[in-house]
Design a protein around this motif. Sequence first.
Motif, PDB file in Angstrom:
ATOM      1  N   THR A  18     -17.880 -70.036 -47.874  1.00 58.99           N
ATOM      2  CA  THR A  18     -16.674 -70.330 -47.601  1.00 58.99           C
ATOM      3  C   THR A  18     -16.584 -70.754 -46.089  1.00 58.99           C
ATOM      4  N   ARG A  19     -17.534 -70.152 -45.249  1.00 54.86           N
ATOM      5  CA  ARG A  19     -17.510 -70.852 -43.858  1.00 54.86           C
ATOM      6  C   ARG A  19     -17.712 -72.389 -43.636  1.00 54.86           C
ATOM      7  N   VAL A  20     -18.687 -72.814 -44.352  1.00 54.49           N
ATOM      8  CA  VAL A  20     -18.987 -74.216 -44.443  1.00 54.49           C
ATOM      9  C   VAL A  20     -17.734 -74.943 -45.060  1.00 54.49           C
ATOM     10  N   THR A  21     -17.346 -74.671 -46.114  1.00 56.99           N
ATOM     11  CA  THR A  21     -16.403 -75.192 -46.770  1.00 56.99           C
ATOM     12  C   THR A  21     -15.117 -75.247 -46.054  1.00 56.99           C
ATOM     13  N   ALA A  22     -14.641 -74.146 -45.107  1.00 52.87           N
ATOM     14  CA  ALA A  22     -13.391 -74.207 -44.208  1.00 52.87           C
ATOM     15  C   ALA A  22     -13.859 -75.196 -43.042  1.00 52.87           C
ATOM     16  N   ALA A  23     -15.112 -75.281 -42.631  1.00 48.44           N
ATOM     17  CA  ALA A  23     -15.544 -75.953 -41.413  1.00 48.44           C
ATOM     18  C   ALA A  23     -15.267 -77.520 -41.757  1.00 48.44           C
ATOM     19  N   LEU A  24     -15.760 -77.986 -43.069  1.00 49.67           N
ATOM     20  CA  LEU A  24     -15.672 -79.111 -43.238  1.00 49.67           C
ATOM     21  C   LEU A  24     -14.369 -79.677 -43.793  1.00 49.67           C
ATOM     22  N   THR A  25     -13.349 -78.700 -44.307  1.00 47.23           N
ATOM     23  CA  THR A  25     -12.054 -78.996 -44.491  1.00 47.23           C
ATOM     24  C   THR A  25     -11.395 -79.239 -43.239  1.00 47.23           C
ATOM     25  N   GLY A  26     -11.789 -78.597 -42.214  1.00 48.89           N
ATOM     26  CA  GLY A  26     -11.178 -78.513 -40.802  1.00 48.89           C
ATOM     27  C   GLY A  26     -11.371 -79.942 -40.179  1.00 48.89           C
ATOM     28  N   GLN A  27     -12.723 -80.565 -40.522  1.00 50.85           N
ATOM     29  CA  GLN A  27     -13.250 -81.708 -40.087  1.00 50.85           C
ATOM     30  C   GLN A  27     -12.248 -82.926 -40.787  1.00 50.85           C
ATOM     31  N   GLY A  28     -11.475 -82.691 -41.734  1.00 51.75           N
ATOM     32  CA  GLY A  28     -11.046 -83.639 -42.716  1.00 51.75           C
ATOM     33  C   GLY A  28     -11.522 -84.229 -43.926  1.00 51.75           C
ATOM     34  N   TRP A  29     -12.808 -83.373 -44.196  1.00 49.88           N
ATOM     35  CA  TRP A  29     -13.354 -83.701 -45.509  1.00 49.88           C
ATOM     36  C   TRP A  29     -12.509 -83.357 -46.743  1.00 49.88           C
ATOM     37  N   THR A  30     -12.620 -83.887 -47.828  1.00 47.61           N
ATOM     38  CA  THR A  30     -12.103 -83.414 -49.002  1.00 47.61           C
ATOM     39  C   THR A  30     -13.097 -82.598 -49.755  1.00 47.61           C
ATOM     40  N   VAL A  31     -12.916 -81.419 -49.835  1.00 49.12           N
ATOM     41  CA  VAL A  31     -14.185 -80.591 -50.540  1.00 49.12           C
ATOM     42  C   VAL A  31     -13.750 -79.968 -51.651  1.00 49.12           C
ATOM     43  N   VAL A  32     -14.598 -80.120 -52.713  1.00 51.62           N
ATOM     44  CA  VAL A  32     -14.235 -79.334 -53.928  1.00 51.62           C
ATOM     45  C   VAL A  32     -14.565 -77.944 -53.659  1.00 51.62           C
ATOM     46  N   ASP A  33     -13.722 -77.066 -54.515  1.00 51.20           N
ATOM     47  CA  ASP A  33     -14.002 -75.655 -54.511  1.00 51.20           C
ATOM     48  C   ASP A  33     -15.128 -75.202 -55.137  1.00 51.20           C
ATOM     49  N   SER A  34     -16.354 -75.266 -54.451  1.00 50.30           N
ATOM     50  CA  SER A  34     -17.417 -74.836 -55.064  1.00 50.30           C
ATOM     51  C   SER A  34     -17.633 -73.265 -55.466  1.00 50.30           C
ATOM     52  N   GLN A  35     -17.965 -73.189 -56.758  1.00 48.50           N
ATOM     53  CA  GLN A  35     -18.438 -71.956 -57.331  1.00 48.50           C
ATOM     54  C   GLN A  35     -19.656 -71.885 -57.287  1.00 48.50           C
ATOM     55  N   ALA A  36     -20.556 -72.437 -56.522  1.00 49.15           N
ATOM     56  CA  ALA A  36     -21.946 -72.539 -56.649  1.00 49.15           C
ATOM     57  C   ALA A  36     -22.796 -72.291 -55.223  1.00 49.15           C
ATOM     58  N   ASN A  37     -23.996 -72.417 -54.986  1.00 47.33           N
ATOM     59  CA  ASN A  37     -24.545 -72.252 -53.927  1.00 47.33           C
ATOM     60  C   ASN A  37     -24.760 -73.546 -53.106  1.00 47.33           C
ATOM     61  N   PHE A  38     -23.738 -74.432 -53.295  1.00 48.65           N
ATOM     62  CA  PHE A  38     -23.826 -75.770 -52.615  1.00 48.65           C
ATOM     63  C   PHE A  38     -22.524 -76.174 -52.400  1.00 48.65           C
ATOM     64  N   ALA A  68     -28.698 -71.348 -39.131  1.00 53.26           N
ATOM     65  CA  ALA A  68     -28.929 -72.536 -38.313  1.00 53.26           C
ATOM     66  C   ALA A  68     -28.763 -73.925 -38.967  1.00 53.26           C
ATOM     67  N   GLY A  69     -29.613 -73.744 -40.075  1.00 50.66           N
ATOM     68  CA  GLY A  69     -29.478 -75.283 -40.951  1.00 50.66           C
ATOM     69  C   GLY A  69     -27.765 -75.905 -41.287  1.00 50.66           C
ATOM     70  N   ASN A  70     -27.217 -74.746 -41.864  1.00 54.63           N
ATOM     71  CA  ASN A  70     -25.947 -75.093 -41.991  1.00 54.63           C
ATOM     72  C   ASN A  70     -25.134 -75.409 -40.765  1.00 54.63           C
ATOM     73  N   ASP A  71     -25.344 -74.972 -39.846  1.00 54.41           N
ATOM     74  CA  ASP A  71     -24.609 -75.451 -38.279  1.00 54.41           C
ATOM     75  C   ASP A  71     -24.972 -76.954 -37.960  1.00 54.41           C
ATOM     76  N   ILE A  72     -26.340 -77.311 -38.322  1.00 54.10           N
ATOM     77  CA  ILE A  72     -26.877 -78.565 -38.068  1.00 54.10           C
ATOM     78  C   ILE A  72     -26.026 -79.335 -38.771  1.00 54.10           C
ATOM     79  N   PHE A  73     -25.992 -79.066 -40.015  1.00 53.59           N
ATOM     80  CA  PHE A  73     -25.355 -80.036 -41.106  1.00 53.59           C
ATOM     81  C   PHE A  73     -23.777 -80.254 -40.921  1.00 53.59           C
ATOM     82  N   LEU A  74     -23.218 -79.144 -40.330  1.00 50.81           N
ATOM     83  CA  LEU A  74     -21.728 -79.296 -40.045  1.00 50.81           C
ATOM     84  C   LEU A  74     -21.546 -80.120 -38.768  1.00 50.81           C
ATOM     85  N   ALA A  75     -22.530 -79.999 -37.710  1.00 45.93           N
ATOM     86  CA  ALA A  75     -22.436 -80.818 -36.688  1.00 45.93           C
ATOM     87  C   ALA A  75     -22.710 -82.294 -36.982  1.00 45.93           C
ATOM     88  N   THR A  76     -23.481 -82.613 -37.867  1.00 50.06           N
ATOM     89  CA  THR A  76     -23.734 -83.737 -38.302  1.00 50.06           C
ATOM     90  C   THR A  76     -22.557 -84.702 -39.044  1.00 50.06           C
TER      91      THR A  76
END
Length: 363
Positions: free
Chosen positions: A288-308, A347-355
């Motif tokens: 949920t945190r990663v999805t919200a961050a990506l959406t906030g960056q302007g990405w179109t993100v699928v409502d994932s119901q998996a672990n990715f 930590a890995g998720n944060d690196i991905f989000l920054a990238t």
Amino acid sequence: METTVSGTAAQGPRLRPSLDGIPTYKPGKPAGADAYKLSSNENPYPPLPGVLESAVAAAGSFNRYPDMAATALTEELARRFGVPAEHVATGTGSVSVAQSLVLSTAGPGDEVIFAWRSFEAYPIITQVAGATPVPVPLTAAEEHDLDAMLAAITERTRLIFVCNPNNPTGAAIHREELLRFLDAVPGDILVVLDEAYREFIRDERVPDGIELYRDRPNVCVLRTFSKAYGLAGLRVGFAIAHEPVATALRKTAVPFGVSQLAQDAAVASLRAEDALLERVESLVEERTRVTAALTGQGWTVVDSQANFVWLRLGERTLDFAAACGAAGVVVRPFPGEGVRVSIGEVAGNDIFLATAEAFRKEL
């Protein structure tokens, strides 16, 4: 000196020409010592309480064959899901069980339908069986196009894979849509509900396939211990299906395929459900945190119901994967389409989000 057989120079064995057109399964790229692996949808947590101890104990009998019937695991699964033991079949990961399903239903001249893009093993195991894969494109929303899949059914259709939630997009099919689809599929066609990521679903509109299979003899449910349960390295999955299908799965399975270590670890994992649910909930919160961050960056993100999560990048897919790799995270690219990024350590998720944020500014 050249060996001859009946006056003819010896040649290598004749292999099936059809194998030349079968792609090789591509696993997620392994991570180096200084990188986070977000490419294989693995659980980042260590084994559940009691599982390692169970595995170590089983390791002491490596000189013996495992229980070919996986009796203890089968009985534990039957109790856990409230189904007859005769309806349970195990295998070396759900992909092995999926291959047995194809071998049990389809051969040369037969067809297997699946969404595309979906789990990349589907076309491979179909072609290995000599059958014809029938991929049906996803909708613009990265979801199964169930109407198009129904339209693709012919007299040669023997099996339909429905990946719910879908790998690699994470989109899930809601109850009403799926029921309408199942009711429209002819009863002599096997529908396989591949629910490898079932434990991560939080949308109450997504049905539990095991409830749907109960009064539908042509529905089979696939599950795995590789994702939520964290046993990816031990290779154990299972199917729940009506007895004729489950019996066929046992006939086509590799004898003694599931090691005793894997069987015992799976039983211990099922008995550690409280700890499992706690870990899964942590991963869902991180998703949920990663999805919200990506959406906030302007990405179109699928409502994932998996672990990715899934990012549609088209021709920039490999560029993005390279940027992630340079930053210290390994993701799973599908060239020309997009990247799938597993939810891993914070930590890995944060690196991905920054990238992702830096890359988004370049688009």
